[in-house]
Design an enzyme around this catalytic site. Structure first.
Site, PDB file in Angstrom:
ATOM      1  N   LYS A 142      37.613 -44.319  51.944  1.00 11.95           N
ATOM      2  CA  LYS A 142      38.300 -45.351  51.161  1.00 11.95           C
ATOM      3  C   LYS A 142      39.555 -44.767  50.529  1.00 11.95           C
ATOM      4  O   LYS A 142      39.499 -44.033  49.548  1.00 11.95           O
ATOM      5  CB  LYS A 142      37.401 -45.902  50.042  1.00 11.95           C
ATOM      6  CG  LYS A 142      38.008 -47.191  49.491  1.00 11.95           C
ATOM      7  CD  LYS A 142      37.567 -47.535  48.092  1.00 11.95           C
ATOM      8  CE  LYS A 142      38.313 -46.833  47.004  1.00 11.95           C
ATOM      9  NZ  LYS A 142      39.763 -47.118  46.934  1.00 11.95           N
ATOM     10  N   GLU A 163      36.602 -33.457  43.209  1.00  6.31           N
ATOM     11  CA  GLU A 163      37.879 -32.778  42.930  1.00  6.31           C
ATOM     12  C   GLU A 163      38.582 -33.632  41.892  1.00  6.31           C
ATOM     13  O   GLU A 163      39.064 -34.720  42.208  1.00  6.31           O
ATOM     14  CB  GLU A 163      38.727 -32.691  44.210  1.00  6.31           C
ATOM     15  CG  GLU A 163      38.117 -31.852  45.317  1.00  6.31           C
ATOM     16  CD  GLU A 163      38.120 -30.359  44.992  1.00  6.31           C
ATOM     17  OE1 GLU A 163      38.783 -29.948  44.021  1.00  6.31           O
ATOM     18  OE2 GLU A 163      37.441 -29.623  45.719  1.00  6.31           O
ATOM     19  N   CYS A 186      47.222 -32.919  40.677  1.00 10.75           N
ATOM     20  CA  CYS A 186      46.069 -32.526  39.854  1.00 10.75           C
ATOM     21  C   CYS A 186      46.274 -31.144  39.267  1.00 10.75           C
ATOM     22  O   CYS A 186      45.798 -30.840  38.183  1.00 10.75           O
ATOM     23  CB  CYS A 186      44.812 -32.551  40.707  1.00 10.75           C
ATOM     24  SG  CYS A 186      45.027 -31.683  42.262  1.00 10.75           S
ATOM     25  N   GLU A 246      45.349 -35.209  30.532  1.00  8.16           N
ATOM     26  CA  GLU A 246      46.125 -35.196  31.775  1.00  8.16           C
ATOM     27  C   GLU A 246      47.088 -36.390  31.762  1.00  8.16           C
ATOM     28  O   GLU A 246      46.656 -37.536  31.685  1.00  8.16           O
ATOM     29  CB  GLU A 246      45.182 -35.302  32.980  1.00  8.16           C
ATOM     30  CG  GLU A 246      45.920 -35.191  34.294  1.00  8.16           C
ATOM     31  CD  GLU A 246      44.999 -35.323  35.504  1.00  8.16           C
ATOM     32  OE1 GLU A 246      44.145 -36.224  35.520  1.00  8.16           O
ATOM     33  OE2 GLU A 246      45.147 -34.515  36.442  1.00  8.16           O
TER      34      GLU A 246
HETATM   35  P1  NAD Z   1      41.235 -42.578  40.121  1.00  6.35           P
HETATM   36  O1  NAD Z   1      40.066 -41.786  39.647  1.00  6.35           O
HETATM   37  O2  NAD Z   1      41.680 -43.731  39.328  1.00  6.35           O
HETATM   38  O3  NAD Z   1      40.981 -43.120  41.585  1.00  6.35           O
HETATM   39  C1  NAD Z   1      40.643 -42.268  42.653  1.00  6.35           C
HETATM   40  C2  NAD Z   1      39.933 -43.083  43.720  1.00  6.35           C
HETATM   41  O4  NAD Z   1      38.715 -43.571  43.172  1.00  6.35           O
HETATM   42  C3  NAD Z   1      40.698 -44.312  44.205  1.00  6.35           C
HETATM   43  O5  NAD Z   1      40.476 -44.483  45.589  1.00  6.35           O
HETATM   44  C4  NAD Z   1      40.058 -45.439  43.424  1.00  6.35           C
HETATM   45  O6  NAD Z   1      40.132 -46.682  44.082  1.00  6.35           O
HETATM   46  C5  NAD Z   1      38.620 -44.966  43.354  1.00  6.35           C
HETATM   47  N1  NAD Z   1      37.825 -45.530  42.255  1.00  6.35           N
HETATM   48  C6  NAD Z   1      38.256 -46.053  41.084  1.00  6.35           C
HETATM   49  N2  NAD Z   1      37.203 -46.500  40.360  1.00  6.35           N
HETATM   50  C7  NAD Z   1      36.091 -46.230  41.078  1.00  6.35           C
HETATM   51  C8  NAD Z   1      34.697 -46.429  40.857  1.00  6.35           C
HETATM   52  N3  NAD Z   1      34.245 -47.007  39.741  1.00  6.35           N
HETATM   53  N4  NAD Z   1      33.827 -46.008  41.802  1.00  6.35           N
HETATM   54  C9  NAD Z   1      34.264 -45.404  42.930  1.00  6.35           C
HETATM   55  N5  NAD Z   1      35.577 -45.213  43.212  1.00  6.35           N
HETATM   56  C10 NAD Z   1      36.477 -45.605  42.286  1.00  6.35           C
HETATM   57  O7  NAD Z   1      42.414 -41.510  40.320  1.00  6.35           O
HETATM   58  P2  NAD Z   1      43.896 -41.784  40.797  1.00  6.35           P
HETATM   59  O8  NAD Z   1      44.643 -42.397  39.653  1.00  6.35           O
HETATM   60  O9  NAD Z   1      43.902 -42.453  42.118  1.00  6.35           O
HETATM   61  O10 NAD Z   1      44.404 -40.283  41.041  1.00  6.35           O
HETATM   62  C11 NAD Z   1      44.800 -39.461  40.011  1.00  6.35           C
HETATM   63  C12 NAD Z   1      43.686 -38.520  39.607  1.00  6.35           C
HETATM   64  O11 NAD Z   1      43.234 -37.780  40.744  1.00  6.35           O
HETATM   65  C13 NAD Z   1      44.152 -37.477  38.625  1.00  6.35           C
HETATM   66  O12 NAD Z   1      43.195 -37.332  37.619  1.00  6.35           O
HETATM   67  C14 NAD Z   1      44.244 -36.204  39.452  1.00  6.35           C
HETATM   68  O13 NAD Z   1      44.127 -35.014  38.737  1.00  6.35           O
HETATM   69  C15 NAD Z   1      43.139 -36.400  40.431  1.00  6.35           C
HETATM   70  N6  NAD Z   1      43.339 -35.578  41.637  1.00  6.35           N
HETATM   71  C16 NAD Z   1      42.575 -34.447  41.793  1.00  6.35           C
HETATM   72  C17 NAD Z   1      42.775 -33.620  42.895  1.00  6.35           C
HETATM   73  C18 NAD Z   1      41.979 -32.355  43.081  1.00  6.35           C
HETATM   74  O14 NAD Z   1      42.014 -31.804  44.180  1.00  6.35           O
HETATM   75  N7  NAD Z   1      41.265 -31.872  42.085  1.00  6.35           N
HETATM   76  C19 NAD Z   1      43.745 -33.951  43.844  1.00  6.35           C
HETATM   77  C20 NAD Z   1      44.489 -35.113  43.651  1.00  6.35           C
HETATM   78  C21 NAD Z   1      44.275 -35.918  42.543  1.00  6.35           C
END
Ligand code: NAD
Length: 497
Positions: A191, A267, A301, A400
């Site tokens: 997804k 992650e 991230c 963050e």
């Molecule tokens: P997010 O947590 O809002 O969303 C990530 C994914 O989860 C999306 O596909 C979203 O649709 C889905 N999602 C949202 N709510 C959900 C739920 N209740 N159940 C299951 N899935 C759900 O994050 P974002 O805004 O898309 O990305 C930014 C975040 O990602 C930042 O915190 C960043 O640090 C992190 N990130 C981490 C890494 C790593 O390798 N550690 C890499 C990239 C981004």
């Protein structure tokens, strides 16, 4: 749709709405819903995309389960699976311009970053894991009990894997997830983020062309609270691999516990320290500080969002940083001269601007940026922003921000530094800039982070383990470590007396 006709990706964007890939078929959502994905540089609609809901997740999980049970992929000769993964890498490279344009238009990133970094690294990830398919070996154990036993281990795929990825590096995150899962023989439901679904859908076309059997890879753009939540709580998903915020990571872990205790790897977010000692090569350190926070508009991230500078060189380092910041060319990512593009969405822009207002209110000294650049109001642009004299207790130093905002914090000596750098709930990466090799290792050992960069930053390769301490996640991706995430270890003990 205002995508320039001369772009290589223009013809891909004409076929709309984009559909879901379930069981090898491109299909509408069960309830017919669609959503718009926007170009963050202009706010215009880039494409309309089918929006997966819970019913679509159920269909995709069933398709993945059928392909897994039938063994159409996991029982192929390993060399055949390796060939398919290698081919995906080749095709990504052949169509690099198209992928780079798509990534830039959907996410906002500068086209040169997409071309030089994201697409090649995605291709390299498929090739790296192609190499592992023929090497998923077990071991034998020397049993000491009376009698005679042959004890050995097998590495078997986990089964049906749900993968949920964010919007900041859409193609690369898809590659990091799909390549190792497929190498290990799993069937997958991916997804992508609702903000950036397009490159994962185009990648799915390549996966089909590489003759990965139907149902092995299913791709479902959809919202987190609906499609994502269903995938995380689905009783027939054996493992969920999640990249995103710490907040949602906790929901995913909970959903696993409340459903079927599926395996979980996470992650998550970061608030990484980038540390400049007075004995560092200051020019390199400052350019590393700039790159550490402003690459991908700070939506990384591992962004070096807390810039620790030793008191002796604090003013000088900030002066140098400001010069680079002021020269930064901000504009639409698709323009090749752009160094910083827009943030992914209006919501993200507002969130980041909110933190900038908060930083000033908390008493941090704003040295640069602080708002939106003039003349670019149609897009989600935010100027690179530098706060000085930030106190570790301020929210801008603890939370963050995920945008182009750096908090500079002075420190006196190593002990002071280590205590301050580690005082966060996160532990993803850290950067250390020093000319003293012993100090470099000493500090690297003392920092609680999954990766420590010394005299460099944002160096990521398919071989380098990736993951966080503390609330930055569970498990390690990349390298051989990802194979542990996507396999079960089986022990077979045979009485051979
Ligand atoms: P997010 O947590 O809002 O969303 C990530 C994914 O989860 C999306 O596909 C979203 O649709 C889905 N999602 C949202 N709510 C959900 C739920 N209740 N159940 C299951 N899935 C759900 O994050 P974002 O805004 O898309 O990305 C930014 C975040 O990602 C930042 O915190 C960043 O640090 C992190 N990130 C981490 C890494 C790593 O390798 N550690 C890499 C990239 C981004």
């Amino acid at each position: 749709m205002a995508v320039a006709e001369d772009l290589e990706v223009a013809s891909y964007l004409k076929g709309q709405p984009k559909k879901l890939l379930i069981g090898g078929k491109w299909t509408d959502a069960a309830d017919g819903k669609t959503f718009e994905t926007l170009d963050p540089a202009s706010g215009e609609v880039l494409a309309r995309v089918a929006e997966a809901g819970a019913e679509d997740v159920d269909r995709a999980v069933a398709a993945a389960r059928r392909s897994f049970e039938a063994g159409t992929w996991r029982e192929l000769p390993p060399a055949e699976r390796a060939k398919a993964l290698w081919k995906i890498g080749d095709m990504l490279e052949e169509r690099a311009t198209e992928f780079a344009q798509l990534e830039t238009l959907d996410n906002g990133m500068p086209i040169n970053d997409a071309l030089l970094f994201h697409v090649p690294l995605a291709a390299a990830t498929f090739r790296y894991y192609a190499g592992w398919v023929t090497k998923l070996d077990g071991a034998t154990q020397q049993v000491s009990l009376p009698g005679k036993y042959l004890s050995y281990t097998l590495r078997e795929p986990v089964g049906v894997v749900g993968q949920i990825i964010p919007w900041n590096f859409p193609l690369l995150m898809a590659a990091w997830k799909l390549a190792p899962a497929l190498a290990c023989g799993n069937s997958v439901v991916l997804k992508p983020s609702e903000e950036t679904p397009l490159s994962a859908l185009l990648l799915a076309e390549l996966i089909q062309q590489a003759e990965v059997p139907d149902g092995v890879v299913n791709v479902l753009p959809g919202r987190g609270e609906t499609a994502g939540a269903r995938l995380a709580s689905h009783p027939d998903v054996d493992k969920v691999a999640f990249t995103g915020s710490t907040e949602v990571g906790k929901l995913v872990a909970r959903a696993s516990a409340d459903s079927n205790l599926k395996r979980v790897s996470l992650e998550l977010g970061g608030k990484s320290p980038n540390i400049v000692f007075a004995d560092a090569n200051l020019e390199r350190a400052v350019s590393g500080a700039f790159f550490g926070i402003f690459f991908n508009q700070g939506q990384v991230c591992s962004a070096g969002s807390r810039l620790f500078v030793q008191e002796k060189v604090y003013d000088q380092a900030l002066d140098e940083l400001l010069k680079t910041v002021k020269d930064t060319r901000i504009g639409p990512g698709i323009d090749p001269v752009t160094q910083m593009g827009p943030l992914v969405s209006r919501t993200q822009m507002e969130r980041v601007l909110g933190y900038i207002t908060l930083g000033s209110k908390e008493g941090a000294r704003m040295l640069a940026g602080g708002g939106r650049p003039e003349g670019l109001e149609a897009g989600n642009f935010v100027m690179p922003t530098v706060f000085a004299d930030v106190d570790g207790k301020m929210r801008i130093a603890r939370e963050e921000i995920f945008g182009p905002v750096v908090s500079a914090i002075p420190f006196s000596d190593e002990d002071d530094l280590v205590a301050k750098a580690n005082s966060t709930i996160y532990g993803l990466v850290a950067g250390v800039w020093t000319g003293d090799v012993a100090r470099a290792h000493r500090v690297a050992h003392a920092l609680r982070a999954g990766t420590v960069y010394v005299n460099c930053y944002h160096i990521v390769d398919p071989v380098t383990p990736w993951g966080g301490y503390k609330q930055s996640g569970w498990g390690r991706e990349l390298g051989p470590h990802a194979l542990d995430l996507y396999t079960e270890l089986k022990n077979v003990i045979v009485d051979i007396a």
